[in-house]
Design an enzyme around this catalytic site. Structure first.
Site, PDB file in Angstrom:
ATOM      1  N   LYS A  98       0.875  -1.169   0.000  1.00  0.00           N
ATOM      2  CA  LYS A  98       0.000   0.000   0.000  1.00  0.00           C
ATOM      3  C   LYS A  98       0.911   1.217   0.000  1.00  0.00           C
ATOM      4  O   LYS A  98       1.617   1.490   0.968  1.00  0.00           O
ATOM      5  CB  LYS A  98      -0.908   0.014   1.226  1.00  0.00           C
ATOM      6  CG  LYS A  98      -1.874   1.190   1.219  1.00  0.00           C
ATOM      7  CD  LYS A  98      -2.597   1.331   2.526  1.00  0.00           C
ATOM      8  CE  LYS A  98      -3.389   2.640   2.502  1.00  0.00           C
ATOM      9  NZ  LYS A  98      -3.670   3.128   3.860  1.00  0.00           N
ATOM     10  N   GLY A 159      -7.473   9.537   9.785  1.00  0.00           N
ATOM     11  CA  GLY A 159      -7.771   9.594  11.206  1.00  0.00           C
ATOM     12  C   GLY A 159      -8.743  10.675  11.629  1.00  0.00           C
ATOM     13  O   GLY A 159      -9.002  10.852  12.821  1.00  0.00           O
ATOM     14  N   ALA A 185      -9.303   6.233   4.385  1.00  0.00           N
ATOM     15  CA  ALA A 185      -9.071   7.389   5.249  1.00  0.00           C
ATOM     16  C   ALA A 185     -10.318   8.248   5.418  1.00  0.00           C
ATOM     17  O   ALA A 185     -11.041   8.506   4.462  1.00  0.00           O
ATOM     18  CB  ALA A 185      -7.913   8.256   4.754  1.00  0.00           C
ATOM     19  N   GLY A 186     -10.526   8.665   6.662  1.00  0.00           N
ATOM     20  CA  GLY A 186     -11.615   9.578   6.998  1.00  0.00           C
ATOM     21  C   GLY A 186     -12.898   8.914   7.426  1.00  0.00           C
ATOM     22  O   GLY A 186     -13.799   9.572   7.949  1.00  0.00           O
ATOM     23  N   ASN A 207      -9.374   1.946   9.879  1.00  0.00           N
ATOM     24  CA  ASN A 207      -8.447   1.663  10.970  1.00  0.00           C
ATOM     25  C   ASN A 207      -8.857   2.406  12.234  1.00  0.00           C
ATOM     26  O   ASN A 207      -9.350   1.829  13.182  1.00  0.00           O
ATOM     27  CB  ASN A 207      -7.023   2.008  10.540  1.00  0.00           C
ATOM     28  CG  ASN A 207      -5.967   1.615  11.570  1.00  0.00           C
ATOM     29  OD1 ASN A 207      -4.781   1.755  11.346  1.00  0.00           O
ATOM     30  ND2 ASN A 207      -6.356   1.088  12.722  1.00  0.00           N
ATOM     31  N   THR A 208      -8.671   3.727  12.232  1.00  0.00           N
ATOM     32  CA  THR A 208      -8.835   4.512  13.450  1.00  0.00           C
ATOM     33  C   THR A 208     -10.189   4.306  14.115  1.00  0.00           C
ATOM     34  O   THR A 208     -10.258   4.094  15.334  1.00  0.00           O
ATOM     35  CB  THR A 208      -8.629   6.007  13.150  1.00  0.00           C
ATOM     36  OG1 THR A 208      -7.305   6.206  12.649  1.00  0.00           O
ATOM     37  CG2 THR A 208      -8.824   6.842  14.400  1.00  0.00           C
TER      38      THR A 208
END
Length: 256
Positions: A98, A159, A185-186, A207-208
């Site tokens: 990635k 994040g 992301a986001g 993830n976050t």
């Protein structure tokens, strides 16, 4: 329903990709990964001690169950990203990468010029490259043209948990792409993931939002359901919004 998609010649059933950063413990990470139903797990190469293969994060991820996708997070330019990718290949970890190039430490927005430069070289060296990018339709096509296996446009900064703030550009990328589109992301809530899937993207990476939840495994299950619901809604055909009301009951032929 046999609704799979393919990245780099490999077939996947789950459309939820999961990251491994920010978890409070390895045990929570493992439980969340299992609950998510994912088949592809991203790992930062900065968290892998290549000199101690039995004593790093990879020992917690079963390679029989999950494809490990090393990422080049922290790379500030193409040269650093390429070096990280080559190191993981030399260590026998993976030829998948990635690709992340983020020179600005505050907003962590990807550098389009350096990302394209690195992608050309890594694809030429036989890597399966999944590049993280701004939601830039022109760049997405350029990366497809050089042989990337996916494009991974951000929904919002890494994040941030802001959701899909780049909707219109992602829709253009989906329309034009001949390779899988993964929103990365986001995404901060299962409803954000569902929204992305309703737009026709192929998968979401989270993830976050999972890692920092009070109950990471429960949140991972919620994201699994959100991704599945959004995908099924997209396949079913979502009605277009109207500017006026439409009765759901008949207005003619009534007995009064």
């Amino acid at each position: 329903m046999n609704d799979t998609f393919t990245i780099g010649g490999r077939e996947f059933y789950s459309r939820l990709l999961v990251g491994t950063g920010k978890f409070r413990s390895s045990e929570e990470m493992v439980a969340a990964i299992e609950a998510s139903g994912t088949e592809l797990v991203t790992v930062s190469l900065r968290r892998v001690d290549l000199d101690s293969p039995s004593d790093h994060i990879l020992k917690f991820i079963d390679p029989e169950k999950y494809l490990v996708l090393p990422n080049t997070s922290g790379a500030r330019n193409a040269e650093e990203a390429i070096r990280l990718a080559r190191l993981t290949k030399a260590a026998g970890i993976s030829t998948w990468v990635k690709l992340e190039v983020t020179p600005d430490p505050r907003y962590l927005l990807p550098d389009p010029v350096e990302t394209l430069k690195a992608a050309k070289i890594l694809v030429g060296e036989g890597f399966t490259v999944l590049p993280y990018i701004n939601a830039d339709p022109v760049l997405a096509k350029r990366l497809e043209d050089v042989g990337c296996a996916t494009v991974m446009p951000l929904g919002a900064p890494i994040g941030s948990n802001l959701g899909i703030k780049t909707r219109e550009n992602i829709l253009i990328i989906v329309e034009q792409a001949n390779i899988p589109v993964v929103v990365d992301a986001g995404i901060g809530a299962p409803s954000h993931a569902s929204e992305a899937m309703e737009m026709g993207v192929d998968a979401c990476l989270v993830n976050t939002a999972i890692a920092v939840a009070n109950n990471s495994a429960m949140m991972a299950r919620a994201f699994k359901k959100g991704v599945e619901a959004g995908r099924e809604a997209y396949l079913a055909g979502i009605p277009k919004p109207l500017t006026t009301a439409r009765s759901s009951s008949p207005t003619t032929g009534l007995p009064w």
